[in-house]
Motif scaffolding. Structure first.
Motif, short mmCIF file in Angstrom:
data_model
loop_
_atom_site.label_atom_id
_atom_site.label_comp_id
_atom_site.label_asym_id
_atom_site.label_seq_id
_atom_site.Cartn_x
_atom_site.Cartn_y
_atom_site.Cartn_z
N LEU A 6 0.83 -1.20 0.00
CA LEU A 6 0.00 0.00 0.00
C LEU A 6 0.87 1.25 0.00
CD1 LEU A 6 -2.88 1.04 0.06
CD2 LEU A 6 -2.78 0.99 2.54
N SER A 7 1.96 1.24 0.75
CA SER A 7 2.83 2.42 0.80
C SER A 7 3.53 2.64 -0.54
CB SER A 7 3.86 2.28 1.92
OG SER A 7 4.76 1.23 1.64
N HIS A 8 3.73 1.57 -1.33
CA HIS A 8 4.34 1.73 -2.65
C HIS A 8 3.33 2.20 -3.69
CE1 HIS A 8 7.63 -0.40 -0.79
NE2 HIS A 8 8.36 -0.24 -1.87
N THR A 9 2.07 1.81 -3.54
CA THR A 9 1.07 2.18 -4.54
C THR A 9 0.52 3.59 -4.30
OG1 THR A 9 -0.72 1.14 -3.29
CG2 THR A 9 0.36 -0.18 -5.00
N LYS A 10 0.48 4.03 -3.07
CA LYS A 10 -0.08 5.35 -2.78
C LYS A 10 0.67 6.47 -3.51
CE LYS A 10 -2.32 7.96 0.69
NZ LYS A 10 -3.37 7.73 1.61
N PRO A 11 2.02 6.48 -3.52
CA PRO A 11 2.71 7.52 -4.30
C PRO A 11 2.40 7.43 -5.80
CG PRO A 11 4.22 6.54 -2.73
CD PRO A 11 2.96 5.71 -2.71
N THR A 79 -13.01 17.97 -9.73
CA THR A 79 -13.50 18.03 -8.35
C THR A 79 -13.43 16.66 -7.68
OG1 THR A 79 -14.95 19.85 -8.94
CG2 THR A 79 -15.46 18.68 -6.91
N LEU A 80 -13.84 15.63 -8.41
CA LEU A 80 -13.82 14.28 -7.83
C LEU A 80 -12.40 13.77 -7.60
CD1 LEU A 80 -16.75 12.59 -9.79
CD2 LEU A 80 -16.75 13.40 -7.43
N PHE A 81 -11.52 14.01 -8.57
CA PHE A 81 -10.14 13.53 -8.42
C PHE A 81 -9.40 14.28 -7.32
CE2 PHE A 81 -10.24 11.99 -13.05
CZ PHE A 81 -10.59 10.71 -12.66
N GLU A 82 -9.73 15.55 -7.11
CA GLU A 82 -9.08 16.31 -6.03
C GLU A 82 -9.43 15.73 -4.66
OE1 GLU A 82 -8.43 20.76 -7.87
OE2 GLU A 82 -10.33 20.32 -6.89
N GLN A 83 -10.58 15.07 -4.56
CA GLN A 83 -11.02 14.50 -3.28
C GLN A 83 -10.91 12.97 -3.26
OE1 GLN A 83 -14.98 15.96 -2.45
NE2 GLN A 83 -14.53 17.88 -3.49
N TRP A 84 -10.19 12.41 -4.21
CA TRP A 84 -10.15 10.97 -4.39
C TRP A 84 -9.79 10.21 -3.12
CZ3 TRP A 84 -12.10 8.01 -8.03
CH2 TRP A 84 -11.74 6.68 -8.06
N ASP A 85 -8.81 10.70 -2.39
CA ASP A 85 -8.34 9.99 -1.19
C ASP A 85 -9.41 9.88 -0.11
OD1 ASP A 85 -5.85 9.51 -2.27
OD2 ASP A 85 -4.94 11.27 -1.35
#
Length: 141
Positions: A6-11, A79-85
């Protein structure tokens, strides 16, 4: 998925989102160009007595409406991608399905990014078509 995976995919996810957001935000310039083209087409339609130029002006306006449709869709994606997380993807898909029954649920982020990129490309093509029509109208005038 383990914590190390997960830590490798998040960046990677963050980088992909950043790139597509930058690209989509750049569409604003194309949107402004389409607006200017539409204004020129309105002026041409009002002041020209010639039917071919009036038809071209209507085509320029129609293509401009298409550009604005893609611009609206691109702004929604921004707008959606800016809040994706902060999204739970299934809840997002449910909300989007309530608004648009044709919404494709269960798509991976990569597919969603590719869809946004297609919107961007189609919008740019329409801007170029509109600009070509405007140049044709000027040439015929």
């Amino acid at each position: 998925m383990s914590d190390s995976e997960l830590s490798h995919t998040k960046p990677k996810v963050h980088a992909k989102l950043s790139v597509i957001l930058s690209l989509l935000k750049a569409f604003k310039l194309a949107e402004l160009l389409a607006l200017a083209n539409n204004l020129l087409a309105i002026v041409a339609f009002i002041y020209t007595p010639e039917l071919p130029l009036k038809v071209l002006a209507i085509l320029i306006l129609a293509v401009g409406l298409g550009v604005f449709y893609f611009a609206l869709r691109i702004r929604i994606d921004i707008t959606l991608f800016e809040q994706w997380d902060s999204f739970e993807i299934n809840a997002l898909d449910d909300a989007l399905s309530n608004i648009n029954p044709k919404h494709q649920t269960g798509r991976a982020l990569e597919e969603r990014l590719q869809g946004s990129y297609r919107l961007f490309n189609r919008g740019l093509v329409l801007v170029f078509v509109q600009f070509f029509l405007l140049i044709t109208a000027v040439w015929l005038a």
